[in-house]
Design an enzyme around this catalytic site. Structure first.
Site, short mmCIF file in Angstrom:
data_model
loop_
_atom_site.label_atom_id
_atom_site.label_comp_id
_atom_site.label_asym_id
_atom_site.label_seq_id
_atom_site.Cartn_x
_atom_site.Cartn_y
_atom_site.Cartn_z
N THR A 131 0.81 -1.49 0.06
CA THR A 131 0.12 -0.14 -0.02
C THR A 131 0.91 1.08 0.02
O THR A 131 2.05 0.98 0.63
CB THR A 131 -0.88 0.22 1.23
OG1 THR A 131 -0.01 0.22 2.58
CG2 THR A 131 -1.64 -1.32 1.32
N ASP A 132 0.64 2.28 -0.51
CA ASP A 132 1.02 3.49 -0.37
C ASP A 132 0.89 3.87 1.25
O ASP A 132 0.10 3.30 1.85
CB ASP A 132 0.44 4.65 -1.20
CG ASP A 132 1.52 5.91 -1.46
OD1 ASP A 132 2.57 5.92 -0.48
OD2 ASP A 132 1.27 6.55 -2.47
N TRP A 133 1.66 4.79 1.61
CA TRP A 133 1.66 5.08 3.12
C TRP A 133 0.24 5.57 3.53
O TRP A 133 -0.26 6.41 3.15
CB TRP A 133 2.80 6.03 3.43
CG TRP A 133 4.21 5.35 3.70
CD1 TRP A 133 5.03 5.27 4.68
CD2 TRP A 133 4.82 4.32 2.73
NE1 TRP A 133 6.12 4.80 4.59
CE2 TRP A 133 6.04 4.00 3.44
CE3 TRP A 133 4.45 3.78 1.64
CZ2 TRP A 133 6.96 2.76 3.12
CZ3 TRP A 133 5.18 2.59 1.19
CH2 TRP A 133 6.38 2.39 1.84
N ALA A 139 -2.30 4.08 2.89
CA ALA A 139 -3.33 4.02 1.92
C ALA A 139 -4.31 2.61 2.03
O ALA A 139 -5.30 2.47 1.25
CB ALA A 139 -2.77 3.96 0.50
#
Ligand code: NAG
Ligand code: NAG
Ligand code: NAG
Ligand code: NAG
Ligand code: NAG
Ligand code: NAG
Length: 737
Positions: free
Chosen positions: A262-264, A266
């Protein structure tokens, strides 16, 4: 493909009750181990046999922001000699570290249109990440410059899917050649910063496949180890819990064997993110500053109660370990030797080597000569005036955290994709260094607002070089009212007035632009403006790269990786400036009020829009001049099945050596329903004065296909158009499939 029916359970998700949907069906494509993933995948499958559920969950859940040395950290599992993982930003260099190189932005790498430089860029970046002990480089970015204002456009590879696919995949090849896992990001539809965590990018299937997916597809073909899912929703479902995208498309269609992180922050849920296809939760906690995770102990519980099948957890771990093994990181990988959050803990390993040479080379090779009426290269000048704050080397190039501010020359945008400069050479210093040995007198005025002083200085010189800029970055920092995305396309710091005043004062005015993308140029027809250079964001060697081009040490060959139109109204899409979007207690946008960003221009991104709407750009995609001239001749086309081979002879007809960027555009037959031609090949070739060479291009079946619920060959007559830019076709021909 396996499908599993999920169970009707009430799952406690990070302390909150949420009813899991009853009887929902999640597609599930376990890792296939195809191609060169076979050995690492089988090894990983052996390793996980030894692991408990807790240990498996430890491998998929980050330990939280600022809890370890890197921006993302996975803890070790000694039982299998797994030392854990360090994940670090970002495309322009190693973030939060000292003694690193600040490379040019990816937009510059793309603007070289040079495949060797693209791969070399990846190699050197990868080498630095490895030497600092970073397992996973959070690079490259490959979201397209769909809108000219998009804040992170400088981190990406421009506005064309073909160029972006080649640039991104070659960088990945380079990074991974150093045994560092590269990350293709951000999957998918993260083309603006405003409301990026709470808006839905609505993309139709054909546009997805033909425009936004190709860079990711090429990354998978290049063997990328990781893909980062994006903050935004796609078609109303968060990208990191979107089973259609993460399972059916990435794994089912594209056979991705690596893992999705995941993006941070996200990952917006526990069970949905796991079943939707995310394999690693970063940074780990539910949101920045929170103490708990949607995964960690919650995932252990969900696996134990069956709401997330063990098979899914096993698949996550297998993919992560397989990527780690595939890069050979189980042997001799340097331990992390810096600390992002406490510089006193690092050992300050100097990883820069001679990479500055490459940065300078890419900087010069990516400088786009937009216009030149005989003034460049500088020749027989005695005095040069250098004007504008963008010419000045900043006293402290790291004055603003993550480069979130402008003070002196703009060499990079702002946000997580930046690194700390060890030095920065601005235009004035770069010019001075090459002018002084030639006996050229260089004067300056750096004040953008004192235009009369700039004009006075310009008036006394043979040539006036006025340096101007615009900036953009990631949405978590706002600079001069710009929350990541640019609010407008005009120059910053009084730039237009400065250019106008200088041009009024000096008949040999040269404009140098540092910018993440297109700007408006209300002064472009001024008769005294004899040359315009778009240098984009060249990194630490900025001024030296520029001087190499100005003085003719490098013959320019940079090409625009996006279109520059005359007015903002002429672009096909713009950022939607949503602010204050309501969210629920989990920070999720609320379905009824969640903004939808309709990608309603569909395929008509950048030059495709200009062509379809018959809009003459100011400077078209692929444009860039040289100090010499090239002639095209002898176009030859042969076909075999649904493929074609095209060759053309290019001759340097001028007086100096130089690189030509030969570009192949293809116009498909009517069945493909495309009212535009598309880039399907490019080659940067070096030719001595008078020299000729033959350049070959292979058009694959895919190049000749369009998406209609699957790839279909567009049968009929194709038109091949070749030349020096999308608006400068020199030869053409046809073939029939
Ligand atoms: C988004 O929704 C549209 C319309 O329902 C559909 O055609 C398209 O395939 C969906 N795109 C994605 C990426 O799921
Ligand atoms: C490396 O970084 C440290 C701390 O910033 C600094 O003191 C040292 O001089 C640097 N080394 C080199 C070779 O630049
Ligand atoms: C990077 O620069 C910032 C200032 O922008 C500074 O606070 C930080 O300590 C620097 N980091 C390193 C590793 O030198
Ligand atoms: C450079 O030009 C300025 C302005 O004309 C003048 O004052 C100065 O003396 C010149 N310097 C040299 C070294 O010629
Ligand atoms: C555009 O934005 C820049 C940066 O915020 C600002 O300096 C400039 O004045 C703006 N232009 C207009 C026309 O508002
Ligand atoms: C193709 O080349 C011919 C001959 O040079 C020229 O007349 C024609 O305009 C070209 N067609 C296109 C679409 O560029």
């Amino acid at each position: 493909m396996y499908r599993y029916l999920s169970f009707a359970v009430l799952a406690v998700v990070a302390g909150q009750l949420s009813a899991a949907p009853v009887g929902d069906v999640y597609p599930f494509f376990p890792v296939t181990g195809s191609g060169d993933w076979g050995v690492p995948v089988s090894k990983a499958k052996e390793l996980i046999k030894e692991l408990s559920v807790d240990e498996k969950v430890a491998i998929v859940t980050g330990i939280g922001w600022a809890n370890g040395p890197c921006v993302g950290n996975i803890q070790s599992v000694p039982k299998i000699q797994f030392p854990g993982l360090c994940l670090q930003d970002g495309p322009a260099g190693i973030r939060f570290a000292d003694n690193v190189t600040v490379f040019g932005a990816s937009i510059n790498v793309a603007a070289t249109f040079d495949k060797d430089l693209m791969e070399q860029h990846g190699q050197l970046l990868g080498k630095e990440f490895r030497q600092k002990g970073v397992n996973i480089a959070l690079a490259p970015a490959m979201n397209l410059a769909r809108t000219p204002e998009g804040g992170r456009n400088w981190e990406g590879q421009g506005a064309d899917p073909y160029l972006a696919a080649i640039s991104a995949s070659l960088q990945i090849k380079g990074i991974q050649s150093q045994g560092v896992i590269a990350t293709a990001k951000h999957f998918i539809g993260n083309e603006q910063e405003h409301a990026r965590e709470k808006s839905s990018s609505d993309i139709d299937d054909r546009t997805l496949h033909e425009i936004y997916l190709p860079p990711f597809e090429a990354s998978i073909k290049a063997g990328v180890g990781a893909i980062m899912c994006a903050y935004n929703l796609v078609n109303g479902t968060y990208a990191c819990e979107n089973p259609h995208l993460l399972q059916t498309v990435l794994r089912g269609e594209l056979d991705f064997n690596g893992f999705v992180m995941t993006d941070w922050w996200a990952g917006m849920s526990g069970r949905e993110t796991a079943l939707g296809g995310s394999d690693m939760m970063m940074a780990g906690e539910t949101m920045w500053g929170a103490k708990e995770s949607y995964w960690g102990p919650n995932l252990v519980r969900m696996v134990n109660d069956g709401s997330v099948p063990m098979a899914r957890l096993d698949d996550m771990v297998t993919r992560i370990l397989a990527a780690w093994l595939k890069m050979g990181q189980d042997k001799d990988f340097p331990p992390t030797n810096f600390n992002s959050f406490d510089t006193s803990k690092g050992s300050h390993v100097d990883v820069r080597g001679d990479h500055a040479e490459h940065v300078r080379k890419v900087g010069a090779a990516s400088t786009v000569l937009l216009k030149n009426q005989g003034v460049l290269p500088l020749n027989k000048v005695k005095t040069v005036a250098v004007l504008g704050s963008d010419a000045r080397t900043p006293e402290d190039p790291n004055k603003f955290a993550d480069r979130g501010g402008v003070d002196g020359t703009v060499a990079l945008g702002w946000g997580s994709g930046t690194a700390n400069f060890t030095y920065l050479v601005g235009p004035y210093d770069g010019i001075l260094a090459q002018a002084t040995p030639q006996g050229i007198n260089v004067t300056h005025s750096f004040d953008d607002w004192d235009v009369s002083k700039a004009a006075e200085t310009a008036k006394q010189a043979d040539v006036a070089i006025v340096c101007v800029a615009a900036d953009s970055g990631e949405g978590f920092i706002t600079v001069e009212g710009n929350a990541g995305d640019r609010n407008n396309l005009t120059l910053w710091n009084n730039g237009d007035a400065l250019v106008q005043a200088v041009a009024d004062a000096n008949p040999n005015t040269i404009v140098v632009i540092h910018s993440p993308g297109a700007i408006t140029m209300p002064w472009i027809q001024h008769p005294n403006i004899k040359a315009v250079l778009m240098a984009l964001m060249p990194g630490q060697e900025s001024g030296n790269s520029l001087a190499d081009v100005l003085f003719g040490k490098t013959n320019p060959s940079g090409r625009l990786p996006f279109t520059i139109n005359t007015t903002p109204e002429e672009y096909g899409a713009h950022v939607q400036y949503h602010t204050n979007v309501p969210v629920d207690t989990r920070n999720r946008c609320i379905p009824e009020t969640c903004p939808h960003i309709a990608y309603s221009e569909g395929l008509l991104v950048d030059y495709r829009y200009n062509e379809a709407k018959n809009i003459e750009p100011l400077f078209g995609f692929g444009h860039g001049l040289s100090y010499t001239s090239f002639q095209y001749s002898g176009l030859a086309i042969s076909t075999s099945g649904s493929t074609a081979r095209v060759s053309v002879t290019v001759t340097n007809t001028g007086a100096v050596p130089g690189h030509e960027v030969v570009q192949l555009y293809l116009r498909s037959p009517p069945v493909a329903q495309k009212s535009f031609k598309e880039l399907k090949g490019f080659s940067r070739v070096f030719l001595e004065a008078g020299q000729s060479t033959t350049v070959d291009f292979d058009l694959s079946e895919r190049d000749c296909s369009f998406w209609n619920d699957g790839w279909k060959v567009a049968q009929g007559t194709f038109e091949v158009l070749m030349g020096a830019s999308s608006r400068d076709m020199r030869v053409n021909g046809t073939f029939v499939i």
